[in-house]
Enzyme design. Structure first.
Site, PDB file in Angstrom:
ATOM      1  N   GLY A  69       0.817  -1.215   0.000  1.00  0.00           N
ATOM      2  CA  GLY A  69       0.000   0.000   0.000  1.00  0.00           C
ATOM      3  C   GLY A  69       0.841   1.251   0.000  1.00  0.00           C
ATOM      4  O   GLY A  69       2.065   1.210   0.125  1.00  0.00           O
ATOM      5  N   ARG A 103      -2.287  -1.616 -10.180  1.00  0.00           N
ATOM      6  CA  ARG A 103      -1.093  -2.440 -10.369  1.00  0.00           C
ATOM      7  C   ARG A 103      -1.475  -3.905 -10.293  1.00  0.00           C
ATOM      8  O   ARG A 103      -2.544  -4.234  -9.773  1.00  0.00           O
ATOM      9  CB  ARG A 103      -0.086  -2.192  -9.234  1.00  0.00           C
ATOM     10  CG  ARG A 103       0.091  -0.781  -8.830  1.00  0.00           C
ATOM     11  CD  ARG A 103       0.212  -0.632  -7.305  1.00  0.00           C
ATOM     12  NE  ARG A 103       0.218   0.793  -6.960  1.00  0.00           N
ATOM     13  CZ  ARG A 103       1.324   1.506  -6.808  1.00  0.00           C
ATOM     14  NH1 ARG A 103       2.499   0.937  -6.891  1.00  0.00           N
ATOM     15  NH2 ARG A 103       1.251   2.796  -6.559  1.00  0.00           N
ATOM     16  N   ASP A 140       4.026  -4.996  -7.344  1.00  0.00           N
ATOM     17  CA  ASP A 140       3.352  -3.738  -6.984  1.00  0.00           C
ATOM     18  C   ASP A 140       3.864  -2.580  -7.834  1.00  0.00           C
ATOM     19  O   ASP A 140       3.314  -1.477  -7.772  1.00  0.00           O
ATOM     20  CB  ASP A 140       3.539  -3.428  -5.492  1.00  0.00           C
ATOM     21  CG  ASP A 140       4.990  -3.473  -5.066  1.00  0.00           C
ATOM     22  OD1 ASP A 140       5.632  -4.522  -5.262  1.00  0.00           O
ATOM     23  OD2 ASP A 140       5.496  -2.473  -4.553  1.00  0.00           O
ATOM     24  N   ASP A 175       7.307   4.006 -10.868  1.00  0.00           N
ATOM     25  CA  ASP A 175       8.207   3.859  -9.735  1.00  0.00           C
ATOM     26  C   ASP A 175       9.678   3.933 -10.116  1.00  0.00           C
ATOM     27  O   ASP A 175      10.365   2.924 -10.235  1.00  0.00           O
ATOM     28  CB  ASP A 175       7.901   2.563  -8.964  1.00  0.00           C
ATOM     29  CG  ASP A 175       7.618   2.902  -7.514  1.00  0.00           C
ATOM     30  OD1 ASP A 175       8.287   3.808  -7.014  1.00  0.00           O
ATOM     31  OD2 ASP A 175       6.732   2.296  -6.908  1.00  0.00           O
TER      32      ASP A 175
HETATM   33  P1  AMP Z   1       8.737   1.115  -3.659  1.00  0.00           P
HETATM   34  O1  AMP Z   1      10.050   0.389  -3.463  1.00  0.00           O
HETATM   35  O2  AMP Z   1       8.897   2.595  -3.823  1.00  0.00           O
HETATM   36  O3  AMP Z   1       7.885   0.497  -4.689  1.00  0.00           O
HETATM   37  O4  AMP Z   1       7.970   0.970  -2.257  1.00  0.00           O
HETATM   38  C1  AMP Z   1       7.583  -0.272  -1.710  1.00  0.00           C
HETATM   39  C2  AMP Z   1       6.708  -0.057  -0.495  1.00  0.00           C
HETATM   40  O5  AMP Z   1       7.431   0.645   0.532  1.00  0.00           O
HETATM   41  C3  AMP Z   1       5.471   0.761  -0.718  1.00  0.00           C
HETATM   42  O6  AMP Z   1       4.464   0.226   0.101  1.00  0.00           O
HETATM   43  C4  AMP Z   1       5.874   2.139  -0.287  1.00  0.00           C
HETATM   44  O7  AMP Z   1       4.763   2.944   0.066  1.00  0.00           O
HETATM   45  C5  AMP Z   1       6.741   1.825   0.915  1.00  0.00           C
HETATM   46  N1  AMP Z   1       7.720   2.882   1.233  1.00  0.00           N
HETATM   47  C6  AMP Z   1       8.863   3.190   0.561  1.00  0.00           C
HETATM   48  N2  AMP Z   1       9.513   4.198   1.161  1.00  0.00           N
HETATM   49  C7  AMP Z   1       8.780   4.565   2.244  1.00  0.00           C
HETATM   50  C8  AMP Z   1       8.918   5.545   3.286  1.00  0.00           C
HETATM   51  N3  AMP Z   1       9.960   6.375   3.339  1.00  0.00           N
HETATM   52  N4  AMP Z   1       7.940   5.608   4.222  1.00  0.00           N
HETATM   53  C9  AMP Z   1       6.891   4.778   4.193  1.00  0.00           C
HETATM   54  N5  AMP Z   1       6.713   3.830   3.261  1.00  0.00           N
HETATM   55  C10 AMP Z   1       7.631   3.720   2.298  1.00  0.00           C
HETATM   56 MG    MG Z   2       6.197   1.050  -5.591  1.00  0.00          MG
END
Ligand code: AMP
Ligand code: MG
Length: 475
Positions: free
Chosen positions: A86, A178, A246, A256
């Protein structure tokens, strides 16, 4: 003037949302605004630059009745399933009506949500400007992508390895549906919810699918669009870096931009992400991973594909088998354009011969193909200079020249510049320190990728940089 937002997703799929508000930014300051995109969206750029506009861009001042939400999704990350990911640091502000249908207006870095787990919910200036730059480059290169409307510095220092200036990215996408959204819905065991999600995906992305097999057709459409997308990534030397389920859209847009990078020296095993130790998301592994993700998508869709599971698996398996030939055909078309050849089948064979020579020499990807335009014009020396095995490249060039490559086709398919990792890195460091000059220069160059700009944008990095460059997730 404040735009009007719709909230179809929040209204139709409340089970996949948590109503949530963006964190207040102490001192918002606009760092980058995408004027061309704003105009396409019918937004008033003068207003977006005003204090109220900037506060709108980060979700701090929304129209009456706005319903920002964090979206729920699941996902396979590096092969392991997480039932609840999420939007941990993101929000869907709502949908904006445009002449070509609704688009999502979305924030990244807008504060912790119930999905944040251990994260701080924040994002920082360098990585958000990087997403802005790379998504603009991808768009200019003709690769389907989410877009970046703005980057706003929050005026807050964020805890990272060293404290870094915080920022929010305002992202625009034809949707944020997604593969992981479907995995989340499937895990609830609520088939009616899964069906509503699939219906929304069809309405937004594949409205021509109205027949009784429309869910299978949805699946086949996503297989086809992803087969094409990955071929286009590879045509510009793009390594996504974190192809978790995701991070794979139903629309076929690239999403992303975290640990992604553009190849300098070519090798199919090229990996940049600091956490990708096994090379799961290596350049040459991207088609296989896309296919793996699509198998997970099929599993999520099974209850909609047939009345019994056995038949559902049979039709899904058959549909997934279309991925490899579709991808190969798309890659053939990409190589045909890059080599100036008419026939994709010939281009595959000839192109793969060239890629072998490039891999052996770690020849610069972008430069090899732009130098090949020179070779088509009669000067093979710049290409030869990048190779190790000169007799073999001479043989290759002779065969290719006999196929009468078309220079104009090549010039329209081989960029003179992409966002070079070393230049981008350097520019983002300066931007974090408050100087946007280099960032803006690179942005201008990659927005016109086919027209050579300042020659330094076309040069490969110093060897020392190429050996040590790494990218990071969740920055
Ligand atoms: P991503 O690698 O950007 O696709 O992120 C994977 C998951 O980690 C997703 O659920 C993001 O919302 C969460 N996420 C990544 N960075 C952060 C952050 N700094 N704070 C909270 N959630 C994060
Ligand atoms: Mg992501």
């Amino acid at each position: 003037m404040q735009p009007t937002l719709d909230h179809a997703f929040a209204r139709d799929l409340p089970e996949l949302t948590v109503p949530w508000q963006a964190e207040e930014a102490p001192e918002p300051r606009l760092l980058a605004l995408n004027d061309a995109l704003a105009l396409d969206l019918g937004l008033d750029t003068d207003w977006l630059r005003s204090p109220a506009g900037v506060r709108f861009l980060i979700g701090n001042e929304l129209p009456e009745g706005a319903r920002p939400v964090a979206q729920a999704y699941a996902g396979h990350q590096f092969g392991g399933f997480s039932p609840q990911l999420g939007d941990g640091r993101a929000l869907l502000l709502g949908e904006l009506e445009t002449p070509s249908g609704p688009v999502d207006l979305h924030l990244k870095g807008s504060g912790r949500t119930p999905f944040a787990r251990g994260g701080d919910g924040r994002a920082v200036v360098g990585p958000m400007l990087r997403e802005f730059l790379i998504s603009e480059a991808m768009h200019a290169l003709g690769v389907r992508t989410t877009r970046s409307l703005a980057v706003v510095a929050t005026g807050r220092l964020v805890a990272r390895e060293a404290p870094a200036p915080g920022a929010v990215l305002t992202r625009v996408a034809s949707s944020h549906l997604r593969v992981g959204s479907f995995q989340f819905a499937r895990a609830t065991a609520d088939t009616a919810l899964l069906r509503r999600l699939a219906d929304l995906a069809i309405t937004r992305h594949y409205p021509v699918l109205t027949g009784s097999d429309r869910y299978l057709d949805l699946y086949r459409s996503v297989v086809a669009t992803q087969a094409d997308l990955v071929a286009r990534w590879m045509g510009v030397g793009f390594v996504h870096g974190v192809m978790n389920t995701d991070n794979m859209t139903i629309s076929g847009e690239t999403i992303d931009y975290g640990p992604c990078a553009f190849l300098d020296g070519y090798h199919p095993s090229a990996v940049f992400s600091s956490i990708d130790h096994q090379g799961r998301y290596a350049f040459g592994n991207q088609p296989a991973i896309a296919q793996w993700n699509l198998a997970r998508f099929a599993e999520a869709l099974l209850p909609l594909l047939a009345s019994d599971e056995e038949s559902a698996i049979a039709v899904a398996t058959e549909a997934l088998q279309e991925f490899a030939p579709l991808h190969r055909a798309a890659w053939g078309r990409v190589l045909a354009a890059k080599l100036g050849l008419a026939d994709p089948g010939t281009a595959l064979e000839v192109g793969e011969g060239l890629l072998d020579l490039m891999a052996e020499a770690r020849a610069d990807f972008t430069l090899t193909f732009s130098n090949l335009i020179e070779a088509a014009r009669g000067n093979p020396e710049p290409v030869r200079a990048l190779m190790l095995d000169l007799p073999r490249i001479d043989g290759w060039l002779a065969r290719w020249r006999d196929l009468m490559p078309d220079v104009d086709t090549m010039a329209a398919a081989n960029p003179a510049q992409v966002p070079r990792n070393h230049l981008t890195d350097h520019a983002l460091r300066a931007a974090e320190a408050g100087d946007l000059t280099d960032f803006e220069a690179i942005l201008a160059a990659v927005r016109s990728p086919w027209t050579p700009a300042d020659p330094r944008f076309a040069e490969p990095p110093p060897a020392s940089f190429a050996e040590s460059f790494q990218t990071f997730c969740g920055t």
